[in-house]
Design a protein around this motif. Structure first.
Motif, PDB file in Angstrom:
ATOM      1  N   ILE A  16       1.041  -1.030  -0.158  1.00 52.49           N
ATOM      2  CA  ILE A  16      -0.079   0.015  -0.157  1.00 52.49           C
ATOM      3  C   ILE A  16       0.618   0.757   0.597  1.00 52.49           C
ATOM      4  O   ILE A  16       2.013   1.123   0.203  1.00 52.49           O
ATOM      5  N   GLN A  17       0.426   2.607  -0.217  1.00 57.58           N
ATOM      6  CA  GLN A  17       0.491   3.557   0.065  1.00 57.58           C
ATOM      7  C   GLN A  17       1.006   4.021   0.917  1.00 57.58           C
ATOM      8  O   GLN A  17      -0.892   3.743   0.892  1.00 57.58           O
ATOM      9  N   PRO A  18       1.736   5.107   1.416  1.00 58.24           N
ATOM     10  CA  PRO A  18       0.786   5.788   2.492  1.00 58.24           C
ATOM     11  C   PRO A  18       0.049   7.406   2.140  1.00 58.24           C
ATOM     12  O   PRO A  18       0.357   7.703   1.068  1.00 58.24           O
ATOM     13  N   SER A  19      -0.927   8.069   2.571  1.00 61.72           N
ATOM     14  CA  SER A  19      -1.585   8.949   2.365  1.00 61.72           C
ATOM     15  C   SER A  19      -1.173  10.142   1.737  1.00 61.72           C
ATOM     16  O   SER A  19       0.426  10.083   2.244  1.00 61.72           O
ATOM     17  N   ILE A  20      -1.484  10.845   1.257  1.00 64.82           N
ATOM     18  CA  ILE A  20      -0.594  12.044   1.473  1.00 64.82           C
ATOM     19  C   ILE A  20       0.356  12.695   2.755  1.00 64.82           C
ATOM     20  O   ILE A  20       0.920  13.508   2.563  1.00 64.82           O
ATOM     21  N   ASP A  21      -0.963  12.553   3.668  1.00 64.28           N
ATOM     22  CA  ASP A  21      -0.529  13.847   5.209  1.00 64.28           C
ATOM     23  C   ASP A  21       0.068  12.949   5.364  1.00 64.28           C
ATOM     24  O   ASP A  21       1.407  13.310   6.118  1.00 64.28           O
ATOM     25  N   MET A  22       0.687  11.688   5.471  1.00 64.82           N
ATOM     26  CA  MET A  22       1.590  10.902   5.914  1.00 64.82           C
ATOM     27  C   MET A  22       2.938  10.549   5.248  1.00 64.82           C
ATOM     28  O   MET A  22       4.044  10.650   6.268  1.00 64.82           O
ATOM     29  N   LEU A  23       2.511  10.920   4.168  1.00 64.99           N
ATOM     30  CA  LEU A  23       3.847  11.022   2.772  1.00 64.99           C
ATOM     31  C   LEU A  23       4.671  12.574   3.526  1.00 64.99           C
ATOM     32  O   LEU A  23       6.146  12.375   3.749  1.00 64.99           O
ATOM     33  N   ILE A  24       3.824  12.942   4.416  1.00 69.06           N
ATOM     34  CA  ILE A  24       4.339  14.621   4.520  1.00 69.06           C
ATOM     35  C   ILE A  24       4.750  14.323   5.713  1.00 69.06           C
ATOM     36  O   ILE A  24       6.445  14.599   6.048  1.00 69.06           O
ATOM     37  N   LYS A  25       3.936  13.719   6.726  1.00 65.32           N
ATOM     38  CA  LYS A  25       4.799  13.045   8.332  1.00 65.32           C
ATOM     39  C   LYS A  25       6.814  12.119   7.960  1.00 65.32           C
ATOM     40  O   LYS A  25       6.873  12.718   8.411  1.00 65.32           O
ATOM     41  N   ILE A  26       6.222  11.015   7.184  1.00 67.28           N
ATOM     42  CA  ILE A  26       7.901  10.938   6.539  1.00 67.28           C
ATOM     43  C   ILE A  26       8.472  11.776   6.497  1.00 67.28           C
ATOM     44  O   ILE A  26      10.055  11.811   6.666  1.00 67.28           O
ATOM     45  N   ALA A  27       8.392  12.730   5.327  1.00 67.07           N
ATOM     46  CA  ALA A  27       9.446  13.507   5.287  1.00 67.07           C
ATOM     47  C   ALA A  27       9.812  14.533   5.777  1.00 67.07           C
ATOM     48  O   ALA A  27      11.282  15.006   6.582  1.00 67.07           O
ATOM     49  N   LYS A  28       8.674  15.414   6.444  1.00 71.28           N
ATOM     50  CA  LYS A  28       9.200  15.731   7.683  1.00 71.28           C
ATOM     51  C   LYS A  28      10.286  15.231   8.920  1.00 71.28           C
ATOM     52  O   LYS A  28      10.911  15.867   9.220  1.00 71.28           O
ATOM     53  N   TYR A  29      10.058  13.874   9.319  1.00 74.61           N
ATOM     54  CA  TYR A  29      10.666  12.988  10.467  1.00 74.61           C
ATOM     55  C   TYR A  29      11.657  13.129   9.698  1.00 74.61           C
ATOM     56  O   TYR A  29      12.924  12.930  10.279  1.00 74.61           O
ATOM     57  N   PHE A  30      11.856  12.505   8.239  1.00 73.64           N
ATOM     58  CA  PHE A  30      13.551  11.823   7.752  1.00 73.64           C
ATOM     59  C   PHE A  30      14.500  13.242   7.566  1.00 73.64           C
ATOM     60  O   PHE A  30      15.149  13.285   6.936  1.00 73.64           O
ATOM     61  N   SER A  31      13.402  14.560   7.432  1.00 71.48           N
ATOM     62  CA  SER A  31      14.409  15.753   7.048  1.00 71.48           C
ATOM     63  C   SER A  31      14.337  15.947   5.497  1.00 71.48           C
ATOM     64  O   SER A  31      16.182  15.491   4.720  1.00 71.48           O
ATOM     65  N   VAL A  32      13.440  15.203   5.276  1.00 73.19           N
ATOM     66  CA  VAL A  32      13.904  14.926   3.211  1.00 73.19           C
ATOM     67  C   VAL A  32      12.611  15.784   2.827  1.00 73.19           C
ATOM     68  O   VAL A  32      11.393  15.878   2.827  1.00 73.19           O
ATOM     69  N   SER A  33      12.089  15.697   1.210  1.00 74.20           N
ATOM     70  CA  SER A  33      11.459  16.692   0.220  1.00 74.20           C
ATOM     71  C   SER A  33      10.350  15.552   0.137  1.00 74.20           C
ATOM     72  O   SER A  33      11.313  14.300   0.153  1.00 74.20           O
ATOM     73  N   THR A  34       9.183  16.103  -0.047  1.00 81.19           N
ATOM     74  CA  THR A  34       8.547  14.391  -0.909  1.00 81.19           C
ATOM     75  C   THR A  34       8.802  14.627  -1.948  1.00 81.19           C
ATOM     76  O   THR A  34       8.258  13.507  -2.351  1.00 81.19           O
ATOM     77  N   ASP A  35       9.438  15.306  -2.587  1.00 77.57           N
ATOM     78  CA  ASP A  35      10.130  14.839  -4.361  1.00 77.57           C
ATOM     79  C   ASP A  35      10.824  13.198  -4.053  1.00 77.57           C
ATOM     80  O   ASP A  35      10.922  12.881  -5.067  1.00 77.57           O
ATOM     81  N   TYR A  36      12.293  13.606  -2.380  1.00 75.57           N
ATOM     82  CA  TYR A  36      13.011  13.139  -2.786  1.00 75.57           C
ATOM     83  C   TYR A  36      12.227  11.591  -2.444  1.00 75.57           C
ATOM     84  O   TYR A  36      12.955  10.353  -3.215  1.00 75.57           O
ATOM     85  N   LEU A  37      10.936  11.276  -1.039  1.00 77.64           N
ATOM     86  CA  LEU A  37      10.682  10.124  -1.501  1.00 77.64           C
ATOM     87  C   LEU A  37       9.646   9.307  -2.340  1.00 77.64           C
ATOM     88  O   LEU A  37      10.102   8.681  -2.653  1.00 77.64           O
TER      89      LEU A  37
END
Length: 94
Positions: A39-60
């Motif tokens: 499954i894919q994380p939701s958009i909101d979760m994608l943002i949380k993941i990016a913030k946690y790892f200090s990366v951009s959503t574009d990177y993910l």
């Protein structure tokens, strides 16, 4: 691929699926499903993941492979030192 990026970031930060799940307030099964491309994380979760790892959503999403380092709060001298270390590591890689 998003699943690989999440796994790679989690492992490079030396945290388990359980620990990542706790930080993101999801189940371990959710993290496992993301990493196994079930499954894919939701958009909101994608943002949380990016913030946690200090990366951009574009990177993910593999749209941009640039990684950044948060240097806020450091002096210009400290930032320059970090840049030198990075440059040295890059030159040894070749």
């Amino acid at each position: 691929m998003l699943s690989e990026k999440i796994r790679e970031l989690r492992k490079s930060h030396r945290i388990s699926q359980v620990e990542l799940a706790q930080v993101l307030c999801v189940t371990k099964q959710s993290v496992s499903n993301w990493e196994n491309d079930n499954i894919q994380p939701s958009i909101d979760m994608l943002i949380k993941i990016a913030k946690y790892f200090s990366v951009s959503t574009d990177y993910l999403l593999d749209l941009d492979n640039k990684l950044t380092i948060d240097v806020s709060g450091l002096t210009q001298e400290q930032i320059a030192h970090i840049k030198l270390i990075i440059s040295d590591i890059k030159s040894r890689k070749n």
